[in-house]
Design a protein around this motif. Structure first.
Motif, PDB file in Angstrom:
ATOM      1  N   ALA A 104       8.537 -23.092 -12.145  1.00 19.44           N
ATOM      2  CA  ALA A 104       7.821 -22.010 -11.473  1.00 19.44           C
ATOM      3  C   ALA A 104       8.732 -21.352 -10.446  1.00 19.44           C
ATOM      4  N   GLU A 105       8.542 -20.063 -10.263  1.00 15.05           N
ATOM      5  CA  GLU A 105       9.283 -19.350  -9.225  1.00 15.05           C
ATOM      6  C   GLU A 105       8.634 -19.644  -7.886  1.00 15.05           C
ATOM      7  N   SER A 106       9.433 -20.073  -6.935  1.00 12.54           N
ATOM      8  CA  SER A 106       8.921 -20.359  -5.603  1.00 12.54           C
ATOM      9  C   SER A 106       8.731 -19.054  -4.857  1.00 12.54           C
ATOM     10  N   PRO A 107       7.633 -18.946  -4.078  1.00 14.02           N
ATOM     11  CA  PRO A 107       7.388 -17.691  -3.362  1.00 14.02           C
ATOM     12  C   PRO A 107       8.403 -17.372  -2.274  1.00 14.02           C
ATOM     13  N   ASN A 146       6.949 -29.420  -8.523  1.00 10.10           N
ATOM     14  CA  ASN A 146       7.036 -28.011  -8.142  1.00 10.10           C
ATOM     15  C   ASN A 146       6.305 -27.752  -6.829  1.00 10.10           C
ATOM     16  N   GLU A 184       8.033 -26.553  -3.300  1.00 14.87           N
ATOM     17  CA  GLU A 184       7.552 -25.326  -2.672  1.00 14.87           C
ATOM     18  C   GLU A 184       7.121 -25.567  -1.238  1.00 14.87           C
ATOM     19  N   ASN A 208       4.337 -20.898 -16.810  1.00 13.78           N
ATOM     20  CA  ASN A 208       5.234 -20.878 -15.645  1.00 13.78           C
ATOM     21  C   ASN A 208       4.840 -19.762 -14.677  1.00 13.78           C
ATOM     22  N   ALA A 209       4.484 -18.592 -15.219  1.00 19.57           N
ATOM     23  CA  ALA A 209       4.053 -17.475 -14.372  1.00 19.57           C
ATOM     24  C   ALA A 209       2.741 -17.807 -13.670  1.00 19.57           C
ATOM     25  N   SER A 267       3.490 -20.136 -10.872  1.00 23.26           N
ATOM     26  CA  SER A 267       4.125 -19.380  -9.783  1.00 23.26           C
ATOM     27  C   SER A 267       3.077 -18.664  -8.940  1.00 23.26           C
ATOM     28  N   ASN A 268       2.080 -18.074  -9.592  1.00 24.56           N
ATOM     29  CA  ASN A 268       0.992 -17.408  -8.875  1.00 24.56           C
ATOM     30  C   ASN A 268       0.242 -18.393  -7.982  1.00 24.56           C
ATOM     31  N   THR A 286       2.162 -19.265  -4.833  1.00 22.76           N
ATOM     32  CA  THR A 286       2.026 -18.203  -3.827  1.00 22.76           C
ATOM     33  C   THR A 286       0.681 -18.299  -3.112  1.00 22.76           C
TER      34      THR A 286
END
Length: 197
Positions: free
Chosen positions: A29-32, A90, A94, A178-179, A182-183, A186
């Motif tokens: 996941a993309e970290s915010p 994750n 984060e 994954n998206a 990521s949400n 956030t």
């Protein structure tokens, strides 16, 4: 003699099986990348408990749902580690990167911590329509902050994210999951900012 050799080779080649290659996918996941601007939790230590989830999210099998009540497994796609463990790690990364707390520990630590974060993964799955023409991924995670000194709940929140799948296959499902995660990361940062006022 050549005819016998050819027959033996033909028989032996018929006994071999072809093993299909399995693609392994990773939950990333993309970290915010949001740092805490609150001081309310900076004197607290936090332990991240191992997530609760269904047994299917504790295995490497990659499942998908079709319609309301049918669940299948991809035959040529697996997770490289269980979603349960990946989601826990994750969240740990984060929260640690956001600098909300004095320190953030994993569940196996023997040190005492001010608060404990319980994670309950309620949904983390790719869904297909009955006709297999549309697909989306949905993640639903409930987080509960607990004061470890007196075992009381500080706050609890359920986060849900639904993301449409771009390609109707396992890879498309992984990208959408994954998206969705990521949400949720956030949303978690925003929630912790409120809790730590």
């Amino acid at each position: 003699m050549k005819l016998i050799s050819i027959i033996i080779i033909f028989i032996l080649s018929g006994c071999t099986t072809v093993k299909l290659s399995i693609t392994e996918y990773k939950i990333v996941a993309e970290s915010p990348k949001i740092k805490s601007n609150k001081d309310g939790c900076r004197n607290k230590s936090l332990k991240i408990a191992q997530a609760f989830s269904s047994s299917s999210l504790m295995s490497l099998k990659m499942d998908y749902a079709q319609g309301e009540n049918k669940v299948f497994s991809y035959s040529q796609a697996h997770w490289n580690e269980s979603p349960n463990h990946s989601i826990t790690m994750n969240l740990l990364k984060e929260i640690r990167d956001s600098s909300f707390f004095k320190n953030v520990q994993i569940s196996k630590t023997i040190s005492r911590n001010s608060w404990i974060l319980e994670i309950n993964i309620e949904d983390f799955l790719q869904y297909y329509s009955k006709d297999l023409k549309n697909s989306f991924a949905r993640a639903t995670i409930n987080l509960t902050l607990i004061d470890s000194k007196n075992n009381t709940i500080i706050d609890t929140k359920t986060f849900t994210s639904k993301v449409d799948v771009k390609t109707l296959n396992a890879e498309g499902g992984v990208e959408a999951l994954n998206a969705a995660l990521s949400n949720i990361l956030t949303q978690n940062v925003e929630w912790l900012n409120e809790v730590c006022k």
